[in-house]
Design an enzyme around this catalytic site. Sequence first.
Site, PDB file in Angstrom:
ATOM      1  N   SER A  10       8.863  -1.915  -3.856  1.00 32.60           N
ATOM      2  CA  SER A  10       8.526  -0.565  -3.761  1.00 32.60           C
ATOM      3  C   SER A  10       9.056  -0.088  -2.114  1.00 32.60           C
ATOM      4  O   SER A  10       9.061  -1.097  -1.307  1.00 32.60           O
ATOM      5  CB  SER A  10       7.261  -0.286  -3.922  1.00 32.60           C
ATOM      6  N   TYR A  44       0.160   9.896   4.111  1.00 31.03           N
ATOM      7  CA  TYR A  44      -0.394  11.055   4.057  1.00 31.03           C
ATOM      8  C   TYR A  44      -1.493  10.851   5.397  1.00 31.03           C
ATOM      9  O   TYR A  44      -2.031  10.054   5.641  1.00 31.03           O
ATOM     10  CB  TYR A  44      -1.711  10.960   2.895  1.00 31.03           C
ATOM     11  N   ALA A  46      -4.230  11.490   7.678  1.00 37.08           N
ATOM     12  CA  ALA A  46      -5.829  11.520   7.314  1.00 37.08           C
ATOM     13  C   ALA A  46      -6.124  13.119   7.845  1.00 37.08           C
ATOM     14  O   ALA A  46      -5.856  13.338   8.899  1.00 37.08           O
ATOM     15  CB  ALA A  46      -6.632  10.346   7.763  1.00 37.08           C
ATOM     16  N   HIS A  72       0.214   8.813  -1.175  1.00 33.73           N
ATOM     17  CA  HIS A  72      -1.108   8.294  -0.352  1.00 33.73           C
ATOM     18  C   HIS A  72      -2.092   9.239  -0.310  1.00 33.73           C
ATOM     19  O   HIS A  72      -1.553  10.326  -0.070  1.00 33.73           O
ATOM     20  CB  HIS A  72      -0.683   7.455   1.016  1.00 33.73           C
ATOM     21  N   ASP A 104      -7.162   6.747   8.876  1.00 34.34           N
ATOM     22  CA  ASP A 104      -7.573   6.902  10.285  1.00 34.34           C
ATOM     23  C   ASP A 104      -7.258   8.423  10.837  1.00 34.34           C
ATOM     24  O   ASP A 104      -6.247   8.682  10.819  1.00 34.34           O
ATOM     25  CB  ASP A 104      -6.614   5.885  11.031  1.00 34.34           C
ATOM     26  N   TYR A 141      -6.079  -6.420   3.707  1.00 32.37           N
ATOM     27  CA  TYR A 141      -5.852  -6.850   5.160  1.00 32.37           C
ATOM     28  C   TYR A 141      -5.917  -8.352   5.325  1.00 32.37           C
ATOM     29  O   TYR A 141      -6.937  -8.919   5.503  1.00 32.37           O
ATOM     30  CB  TYR A 141      -6.601  -6.246   6.088  1.00 32.37           C
ATOM     31  N   HIS A 145      -8.973  -6.345   8.645  1.00 35.80           N
ATOM     32  CA  HIS A 145      -8.930  -5.007   9.182  1.00 35.80           C
ATOM     33  C   HIS A 145      -9.309  -4.824  10.645  1.00 35.80           C
ATOM     34  O   HIS A 145     -10.835  -5.360  11.001  1.00 35.80           O
ATOM     35  CB  HIS A 145      -9.718  -3.981   8.157  1.00 35.80           C
ATOM     36  N   LYS A 161     -14.015  -2.733  -3.057  1.00 36.52           N
ATOM     37  CA  LYS A 161     -13.118  -1.708  -3.430  1.00 36.52           C
ATOM     38  C   LYS A 161     -12.108  -2.034  -4.454  1.00 36.52           C
ATOM     39  O   LYS A 161     -11.908  -0.896  -5.537  1.00 36.52           O
ATOM     40  CB  LYS A 161     -12.060  -1.798  -2.116  1.00 36.52           C
ATOM     41  N   GLN A 172      -1.484  -4.525   4.574  1.00 36.82           N
ATOM     42  CA  GLN A 172      -0.981  -4.614   5.720  1.00 36.82           C
ATOM     43  C   GLN A 172       0.021  -5.463   6.040  1.00 36.82           C
ATOM     44  O   GLN A 172       0.249  -6.747   5.802  1.00 36.82           O
ATOM     45  CB  GLN A 172      -2.169  -4.519   6.891  1.00 36.82           C
ATOM     46  N   HIS A 262       6.552  -4.715  -0.785  1.00 36.75           N
ATOM     47  CA  HIS A 262       6.345  -3.212  -0.773  1.00 36.75           C
ATOM     48  C   HIS A 262       7.061  -2.962   0.835  1.00 36.75           C
ATOM     49  O   HIS A 262       6.419  -3.688   1.914  1.00 36.75           O
ATOM     50  CB  HIS A 262       5.147  -2.879  -0.741  1.00 36.75           C
TER      51      HIS A 262
HETATM   52  P1  FAD Z   1     -11.566   0.698   3.677  1.00 36.18           P
HETATM   53  O1  FAD Z   1     -11.062  -0.251   2.659  1.00 36.18           O
HETATM   54  O2  FAD Z   1     -12.245   1.788   3.543  1.00 36.18           O
HETATM   55  O3  FAD Z   1     -11.823  -0.270   5.016  1.00 36.18           O
HETATM   56  C1  FAD Z   1     -12.073   0.462   6.313  1.00 36.18           C
HETATM   57  C2  FAD Z   1     -13.109  -0.549   7.291  1.00 36.18           C
HETATM   58  O4  FAD Z   1     -14.478  -0.215   6.681  1.00 36.18           O
HETATM   59  C3  FAD Z   1     -12.880  -2.062   7.087  1.00 36.18           C
HETATM   60  O5  FAD Z   1     -13.014  -2.327   8.396  1.00 36.18           O
HETATM   61  C4  FAD Z   1     -13.587  -2.344   5.921  1.00 36.18           C
HETATM   62  O6  FAD Z   1     -14.163  -3.561   6.104  1.00 36.18           O
HETATM   63  C5  FAD Z   1     -14.742  -1.338   6.260  1.00 36.18           C
HETATM   64  N1  FAD Z   1     -15.732  -1.207   5.126  1.00 36.18           N
HETATM   65  C6  FAD Z   1     -15.110  -0.740   3.868  1.00 36.18           C
HETATM   66  N2  FAD Z   1     -16.109  -0.290   3.215  1.00 36.18           N
HETATM   67  C7  FAD Z   1     -17.121  -0.473   3.871  1.00 36.18           C
HETATM   68  C8  FAD Z   1     -18.418  -0.168   3.382  1.00 36.18           C
HETATM   69  N3  FAD Z   1     -18.985   0.143   2.220  1.00 36.18           N
HETATM   70  N4  FAD Z   1     -19.536  -0.325   4.415  1.00 36.18           N
HETATM   71  C9  FAD Z   1     -19.229  -0.743   5.705  1.00 36.18           C
HETATM   72  N5  FAD Z   1     -17.856  -0.959   5.733  1.00 36.18           N
HETATM   73  C10 FAD Z   1     -16.863  -0.941   5.053  1.00 36.18           C
HETATM   74  N6  FAD Z   1      -3.606   5.295   6.868  1.00 36.18           N
HETATM   75  C11 FAD Z   1      -3.277   6.887   6.746  1.00 36.18           C
HETATM   76  O7  FAD Z   1      -4.098   7.601   7.454  1.00 36.18           O
HETATM   77  N7  FAD Z   1      -2.350   7.432   5.827  1.00 36.18           N
HETATM   78  C12 FAD Z   1      -1.809   6.697   4.959  1.00 36.18           C
HETATM   79  O8  FAD Z   1      -0.851   7.230   4.093  1.00 36.18           O
HETATM   80  C13 FAD Z   1      -1.820   5.196   4.983  1.00 36.18           C
HETATM   81  N8  FAD Z   1      -1.127   4.461   4.267  1.00 36.18           N
HETATM   82  C14 FAD Z   1      -1.597   2.980   4.182  1.00 36.18           C
HETATM   83  C15 FAD Z   1      -0.652   2.103   3.359  1.00 36.18           C
HETATM   84  C16 FAD Z   1      -1.253   0.843   3.307  1.00 36.18           C
HETATM   85  C17 FAD Z   1      -0.624  -0.198   2.309  1.00 36.18           C
HETATM   86  C18 FAD Z   1      -2.081   0.103   4.400  1.00 36.18           C
HETATM   87  C19 FAD Z   1      -2.434  -1.318   4.304  1.00 36.18           C
HETATM   88  C20 FAD Z   1      -2.726   1.104   5.198  1.00 36.18           C
HETATM   89  C21 FAD Z   1      -2.274   2.528   5.202  1.00 36.18           C
HETATM   90  N9  FAD Z   1      -3.215   3.184   5.984  1.00 36.18           N
HETATM   91  C22 FAD Z   1      -2.797   4.741   5.965  1.00 36.18           C
HETATM   92  C23 FAD Z   1      -4.059   2.859   7.119  1.00 36.18           C
HETATM   93  C24 FAD Z   1      -5.480   2.747   6.651  1.00 36.18           C
HETATM   94  O9  FAD Z   1      -5.637   4.080   6.333  1.00 36.18           O
HETATM   95  C25 FAD Z   1      -6.138   2.208   7.879  1.00 36.18           C
HETATM   96  O10 FAD Z   1      -6.009   0.852   7.842  1.00 36.18           O
HETATM   97  C26 FAD Z   1      -7.865   2.629   7.569  1.00 36.18           C
HETATM   98  O11 FAD Z   1      -8.243   2.291   8.895  1.00 36.18           O
HETATM   99  C27 FAD Z   1      -8.524   1.735   6.609  1.00 36.18           C
HETATM  100  O12 FAD Z   1      -8.293   2.207   5.191  1.00 36.18           O
HETATM  101  P2  FAD Z   1      -8.860   1.417   4.006  1.00 36.18           P
HETATM  102  O13 FAD Z   1      -8.388   2.184   2.892  1.00 36.18           O
HETATM  103  O14 FAD Z   1      -8.344   0.018   3.968  1.00 36.18           O
HETATM  104  O15 FAD Z   1     -10.444   1.609   4.383  1.00 36.18           O
END
Ligand code: FAD
Length: 283
Positions: A10, A44, A46, A72, A104, A141, A145, A161, A172, A262
């Site tokens: 992809s 996307y 954020a 996304h 983010d 990650y 992360h 998740k 990542q 990817h």
């Molecule tokens: P989560 O899985 O929610 O994790 C975020 C942090 O919170 C981690 O440190 C995790 O350990 C912690 N955490 C998770 N759940 C909990 C909980 N219940 N309680 C306490 N801590 C918790 N960003 C964008 O803005 N737009 C995009 O389009 C985009 N595309 C991406 C595509 C890929 C393939 C990847 C790998 C990243 C992308 N990102 C994007 C970046 C991503 O949004 C950031 O890395 C963001 O900081 C974390 O997103 P996540 O969905 O992994 O978060």
Amino acid sequence: MTSSNRPSISFEFFPTKTEAGHEKLLNVARQLAGYQPDFFSCTYGAGGSTRDRTLNTVLQLDGEVKIPTAPHLSCVGDTKAQLRELLNLYKSAGIQRIVALRGDLPSGMGMASGELRYANELVEFIRAETGDHFHIEIAAYPEMHPQARNFEDDLANFVRKAKAGADSAITQYFFNADCYFYFVERVRKLGVQTPVVPGIMPITNYSKLARFSDACGAEIPRWVRKQLEAYGDDMQSIQAFGEQVITEMCQKLLAGGAPGLHFYTLNQAEPSLAIWNNLGLSR
Ligand code: FAD
């Protein structure tokens, strides 16, 4: 792997701000479409900063370039009503895959707000709203992360998740295949069988890569960094060396059982295609 047992491939794009950038993106996508990837995805901003541009780009890539395209979708800064509206638009347009993220917020947009705090809550929300309609991708990650308290916590978060209803994960980017294999081994031991596809960042520009890698927590191995630094402004050598390093890592990943790749294209065709051709991935 896909049903035919070949790796799933992809390509990821970002929505552009200008008309000229968008035209360039479409041309790159048409070129990549000729290689018959399994899907495209489009990032996307954020907080909804690219809401319309992501939506339009996804619909155009899916409808006109004719490669299934995954938007996304991130939950920080968006209300449930805003997320619901987008999900319904994508569903009615026939989009079947979505990349679910926390996101983010861009600097200047203040503290994270919104009704959903973490990606696991977004995955639950998508399942509650749309049932099994979407194939849901989540982020992984292998090098942790950057905001996680520690590696074990981050693994537990990934497991939560995945169990919330994800179908597969995209990592990542990283430059060390061992961290990927270790991550997959650990999540399997925790009872999660979700396929984890490595995210691949072609190396084309050292200073940008170094900045971005610091921010997202991807380690550039010292030997790679030192070699890239030694090339200075010699972009041709940087790209040739980068292509070799990434090709060899992809070979190792696929040989070790990675179900696909990817590519983070940064809206460019050549760097990803060079690796594709080196790997002999032609369909
Ligand atoms: P989560 O899985 O929610 O994790 C975020 C942090 O919170 C981690 O440190 C995790 O350990 C912690 N955490 C998770 N759940 C909990 C909980 N219940 N309680 C306490 N801590 C918790 N960003 C964008 O803005 N737009 C995009 O389009 C985009 N595309 C991406 C595509 C890929 C393939 C990847 C790998 C990243 C992308 N990102 C994007 C970046 C991503 O949004 C950031 O890395 C963001 O900081 C974390 O997103 P996540 O969905 O992994 O978060």
